[in-house]
Scaffold this active site. Sequence first.
Site, short mmCIF file in Angstrom:
data_model
loop_
_atom_site.label_atom_id
_atom_site.label_comp_id
_atom_site.label_asym_id
_atom_site.label_seq_id
_atom_site.Cartn_x
_atom_site.Cartn_y
_atom_site.Cartn_z
CE LYS A 1 -49.81 -77.03 -29.67
NZ LYS A 1 -49.69 -75.70 -29.45
CG ASP B 1 -46.79 -77.61 -32.36
OD1 ASP B 1 -45.87 -77.13 -31.69
OD2 ASP B 1 -47.82 -76.97 -32.65
P1 ATP Z 1 -50.50 -74.77 -35.16
O1 ATP Z 1 -50.13 -76.20 -35.15
O2 ATP Z 1 -49.82 -74.00 -36.27
O3 ATP Z 1 -50.46 -74.11 -33.82
P2 ATP Z 1 -53.34 -74.83 -34.89
O4 ATP Z 1 -53.30 -75.88 -33.88
O5 ATP Z 1 -53.76 -73.47 -34.44
O6 ATP Z 1 -51.98 -74.70 -35.66
P3 ATP Z 1 -54.43 -76.51 -36.96
O7 ATP Z 1 -55.67 -77.21 -36.56
O8 ATP Z 1 -53.18 -77.30 -37.07
O9 ATP Z 1 -54.27 -75.24 -36.04
O10 ATP Z 1 -54.75 -75.78 -38.35
C1 ATP Z 1 -53.97 -74.73 -38.86
C2 ATP Z 1 -54.19 -74.68 -40.36
O11 ATP Z 1 -53.55 -75.81 -40.95
C3 ATP Z 1 -55.65 -74.80 -40.78
O12 ATP Z 1 -56.24 -73.55 -40.90
C4 ATP Z 1 -55.58 -75.53 -42.11
O13 ATP Z 1 -55.61 -74.62 -43.17
C5 ATP Z 1 -54.21 -76.21 -42.14
N1 ATP Z 1 -54.25 -77.70 -42.13
C6 ATP Z 1 -53.51 -78.49 -42.93
N2 ATP Z 1 -53.75 -79.77 -42.69
C7 ATP Z 1 -54.66 -79.84 -41.71
C8 ATP Z 1 -55.30 -80.92 -41.03
N3 ATP Z 1 -55.03 -82.19 -41.32
N4 ATP Z 1 -56.17 -80.61 -40.06
C9 ATP Z 1 -56.41 -79.31 -39.76
N5 ATP Z 1 -55.87 -78.26 -40.38
C10 ATP Z 1 -54.98 -78.50 -41.36
#
Ligand code: ATP
Length: 302
Positions: free
Chosen positions: A11, A142
Site C-alpha cells: 500500500k 493497515d
Molecule cells: P508499517 O506497516 O508499520 O508502516 P512498514 O511497511 O514500514 O510498516 P513492514 O515491512 O511491515 O514495514 O515491517 C515492519 C516491521 O514488522 C519489520 O521490521 C519486522 O520486524 C516486522 N514484521 C513482522 N512480520 C513481518 C512480515 N511478515 N514481513 C515483514 N516484516 C514483518
Amino acid sequence: MTSATVRVPAKINLCLGVGPVRDDGFHPLATVYQALDLHDEIRASLDETGTLSVVTHATEEERADVPEGMDNLALQAAALLREETGVEAGAEVAIRKVIPVAGGLAGGSADAAATLVACNEIWGTGLSRHDLEPLAAELGSDVPFLLHGGNAIGGGRGETVSPVLARGSYHWVLAVAEQGLSTASVYAEFDRLTEGREVADPEISDTLLGALRSGDAELLGLALSNDLTEAALSLRPELQSTLNLGREAEALGAIISGSGPTCLFLAQDEEHSLDIAIALAGAGACADVVQARGPVPGVRFV
Ligand code: ATP
C-alpha cells in the site's frame, strides 16, 4: 483443501494526515490508501498436528529482517483467526517476500491480511471478507485496507476503511532505501517535533479526491501529501536528495511513502516512469528502484 495460495499488494498513502497523539498512544489518521501491483505471495498449508509455523523466502538480507515465529505478523494473524473460530488445526505459512521490509509499504500488514484469507480457506472457517475486518483491525491499522485494496479512505488510526470513487491507473516509481525505518521511531520523532505546536485534526483534501474522481494524474501529483515528511527527513536527511532527484526528472509528485524511508514518484505514463527510474538508479540514490502500477485489488487467490 490442504493448502491455499494468495497474493497481496503493497500500500501507499496518497495523503497521510496525522493528528495529535491519542490517550491510547495512537495518532488519528486521515489517509487515502492505494494498493500497488507489488505483491507478496503467501501459501498456507494445513498442519494436522496443530502447529503454527512460518517460513520466509527472500534474499538473505531481507530474511534477516523478517521475524521468525510468533513475532511474524502472518503467524499472529493465523493465531488470532484460530482463537476466534476455535479451530484446532495448525498451518505452515510460507511467505515469498517481494514488498520491501520496513519500507513504509505495509509489507508485514499485507502478509497478515493474506494469512487471514488463506487460513480461513484451509481451515474451512468460512468467514467473509467483511467478517475478517475486525480481526484485521486488531492486527494493525493497515491490515483492513489490504483485504480490499483499490483506493480507500482510512480513518480512525487507519483501520476504518471506505472505498473511494476513482478512475485511472497510475504509474509510480519507488526508491527503496538500503535500510528500513521503524514506524514507531518516525511517530516518536513526529511527537518530538510537534511538541508545543498546535496539531490540527487531520483532513483529506478535496483536491485529492477530485483528482482521483477525474483520473487526473497531474492534479493528483500536486495533491500528494504526507504529515510524516518532516519526521522521516529528520531521521534520514539523505532522503531529501532522493526526492529532489525525482522532482528534477519531472515527477508529477514526490513524497515519502507512509513512515518511509521509501520515496514515491508519480509519473505521467510508462515511458516517463522509466525515465524517473533511470535517473534515480543512475544517481545511485537508493538501494533499489521499482516501477509499479496502482490501484490493484487486495488479497486474491492465485
Ligand atoms: P508499517 O506497516 O508499520 O508502516 P512498514 O511497511 O514500514 O510498516 P513492514 O515491512 O511491515 O514495514 O515491517 C515492519 C516491521 O514488522 C519489520 O521490521 C519486522 O520486524 C516486522 N514484521 C513482522 N512480520 C513481518 C512480515 N511478515 N514481513 C515483514 N516484516 C514483518
